[in-house]
Design a protein around this motif. Structure first.
Motif, short mmCIF file in Angstrom:
data_model
loop_
_atom_site.label_atom_id
_atom_site.label_comp_id
_atom_site.label_asym_id
_atom_site.label_seq_id
_atom_site.Cartn_x
_atom_site.Cartn_y
_atom_site.Cartn_z
N ASP A 107 128.99 -21.02 -0.86
CA ASP A 107 128.61 -21.05 0.55
C ASP A 107 127.65 -19.91 0.87
OD1 ASP A 107 128.56 -22.15 3.11
OD2 ASP A 107 130.21 -20.89 3.81
N HIS A 108 126.66 -19.76 0.01
CA HIS A 108 125.68 -18.69 0.14
C HIS A 108 124.30 -19.31 0.00
CE1 HIS A 108 124.32 -14.71 0.47
NE2 HIS A 108 124.99 -14.12 -0.48
N ARG A 109 123.35 -18.79 0.73
CA ARG A 109 122.00 -19.35 0.73
C ARG A 109 120.98 -18.27 0.35
NH1 ARG A 109 125.24 -22.54 0.67
NH2 ARG A 109 125.70 -24.20 2.12
N PRO A 110 120.65 -18.18 -0.94
CA PRO A 110 119.64 -17.19 -1.33
C PRO A 110 118.25 -17.58 -0.84
CG PRO A 110 120.27 -18.53 -3.21
CD PRO A 110 121.15 -18.95 -2.06
N GLU A 111 117.39 -16.62 -0.78
CA GLU A 111 115.98 -16.89 -0.50
C GLU A 111 115.30 -17.07 -1.85
OE1 GLU A 111 114.03 -14.12 2.14
OE2 GLU A 111 115.92 -13.80 3.20
N ALA B 84 121.35 -23.46 -10.25
CA ALA B 84 121.60 -22.29 -9.41
C ALA B 84 121.91 -22.70 -7.97
CB ALA B 84 120.42 -21.34 -9.46
N SER B 85 121.25 -23.73 -7.48
CA SER B 85 121.51 -24.18 -6.11
C SER B 85 122.94 -24.71 -5.98
CB SER B 85 120.49 -25.22 -5.68
OG SER B 85 120.63 -26.40 -6.42
N ARG C 18 116.15 -13.59 -3.78
CA ARG C 18 116.43 -12.49 -2.85
C ARG C 18 117.78 -12.77 -2.20
NH1 ARG C 18 115.69 -10.67 2.49
NH2 ARG C 18 114.84 -8.56 2.57
N LEU C 19 118.70 -11.82 -2.36
CA LEU C 19 120.06 -12.00 -1.84
C LEU C 19 120.39 -10.97 -0.77
CD1 LEU C 19 122.02 -12.55 -5.19
CD2 LEU C 19 121.09 -14.28 -3.64
N THR C 20 120.79 -11.45 0.40
CA THR C 20 121.41 -10.66 1.45
C THR C 20 122.44 -11.57 2.12
OG1 THR C 20 119.84 -11.30 3.18
CG2 THR C 20 119.32 -9.30 1.93
N THR C 21 123.29 -10.98 2.93
CA THR C 21 124.29 -11.76 3.65
C THR C 21 123.93 -11.76 5.13
OG1 THR C 21 126.00 -11.26 2.03
CG2 THR C 21 126.75 -11.98 4.21
N HIS C 22 123.62 -12.93 5.64
CA HIS C 22 123.21 -13.08 7.04
C HIS C 22 124.27 -12.53 8.00
CE1 HIS C 22 121.00 -14.78 10.40
NE2 HIS C 22 122.15 -15.26 10.85
N ASP C 23 125.53 -12.84 7.72
CA ASP C 23 126.63 -12.41 8.61
C ASP C 23 126.85 -10.90 8.60
OD1 ASP C 23 127.06 -15.03 9.33
OD2 ASP C 23 128.78 -15.31 8.00
N ALA C 24 126.18 -10.19 7.70
CA ALA C 24 126.29 -8.73 7.65
C ALA C 24 124.98 -8.09 8.09
CB ALA C 24 126.66 -8.28 6.24
N GLY C 25 124.24 -8.81 8.91
CA GLY C 25 122.97 -8.27 9.40
C GLY C 25 121.89 -8.28 8.33
N CYS C 26 121.96 -9.26 7.43
CA CYS C 26 121.01 -9.39 6.32
C CYS C 26 121.00 -8.15 5.44
CB CYS C 26 119.61 -9.72 6.83
SG CYS C 26 119.55 -11.35 7.59
N ARG D 75 129.51 -10.41 -1.52
CA ARG D 75 129.15 -11.82 -1.73
C ARG D 75 127.83 -11.93 -2.51
NH1 ARG D 75 128.39 -15.31 2.87
NH2 ARG D 75 128.91 -16.95 1.41
N ASP D 76 126.89 -11.06 -2.20
CA ASP D 76 125.60 -11.09 -2.89
C ASP D 76 125.75 -10.65 -4.35
OD1 ASP D 76 123.97 -11.71 -0.48
OD2 ASP D 76 124.76 -9.77 0.15
N VAL D 77 126.56 -9.63 -4.55
CA VAL D 77 126.81 -9.15 -5.91
C VAL D 77 127.48 -10.24 -6.73
CG1 VAL D 77 128.07 -7.46 -7.31
CG2 VAL D 77 126.90 -6.74 -5.21
N SER D 78 128.46 -10.91 -6.15
CA SER D 78 129.15 -11.99 -6.84
C SER D 78 128.20 -13.12 -7.21
CB SER D 78 130.29 -12.51 -5.97
OG SER D 78 130.95 -13.57 -6.59
N LEU D 79 127.32 -13.51 -6.29
CA LEU D 79 126.35 -14.56 -6.60
C LEU D 79 125.37 -14.10 -7.66
CD1 LEU D 79 125.30 -17.39 -6.19
CD2 LEU D 79 124.03 -16.56 -4.18
N ALA D 80 124.92 -12.85 -7.59
CA ALA D 80 124.01 -12.32 -8.60
C ALA D 80 124.66 -12.37 -9.98
CB ALA D 80 123.60 -10.88 -8.25
N GLN D 81 125.94 -12.03 -10.06
CA GLN D 81 126.66 -12.09 -11.34
C GLN D 81 126.73 -13.53 -11.85
OE1 GLN D 81 130.22 -10.21 -9.89
NE2 GLN D 81 129.64 -8.20 -10.70
#
Length: 101
Positions: free
Chosen positions: A56-60, A48-49, A71-79, A84-90
Motif C-alpha cells: 500500500d505504498h506508491r513510489p515515484e 516492483a509495482s 523515489r520513496l517518501t511517505t505522503h502521510d508523514a509530510g513526504c 515504510r519507505d525503508v521496508s519497500l526499499a529493502q
C-alpha cells in the motif's frame, strides 16, 4: 490509523547503511538503475509495482528508456522518509538481487 513518524537522523543513517544502493536526496530515498535491455526494465517495473501495491505504498518512478529512478517518501508523514519507505526499499533491493524475477 495513525500517521507514521518520519525517521530521525540516526534512524536514517542506520537505514542507509543497510541500503548501499540508495541515497538520501532532497528528503527522499533514491535509487537509480540502468537495465541491460528494455524487456528487463519492463519486467522489473511490473514486479516492483505489485510489491509496492501489496505494501500500500506508491513510489515515484522516473523512467527513460532503460533507466529507472525510484523515489520513496511517505505522503502521510509530510513526504518524509519513514520505516515504510525503508521496508519497500529493502523489498525492491531483493527484487533487484533476484534479477527482477
Amino acid at each position: 490509523m495513525s500517521k507514521p513518524p518520519p525517521l530521525t537522523p540516526l534512524e536514517l543513517i542506520t537505514a542507509l547503511a543497510g541500503l548501499p544502493d540508495w541515497s538520501h536526496v532532497d528528503g527522499a530515498l533514491i535509487r537509480e538503475h540502468e537495465f541491460p535491455d528494455f524487456r528487463d526494465f519492463i519486467a522489473f517495473v511490473t514486479r516492483a509495482s505489485l510489491i509496492a501495491d501489496a505494501a500500500d505504498h506508491r513510489p515515484e518512478w522516473t523512467a527513460v528508456r532503460r533507466k529507472l529512478q525510484i523515489r520513496l517518501t511517505t505522503h502521510d508523514a509530510g513526504c518524509r522518509v519513514t520505516h515504510r519507505d525503508v521496508s519497500l526499499a529493502q523489498s525492491l533491493d531483493r527484487l533487484f538481487t533476484a534479477g527482477g524475477k
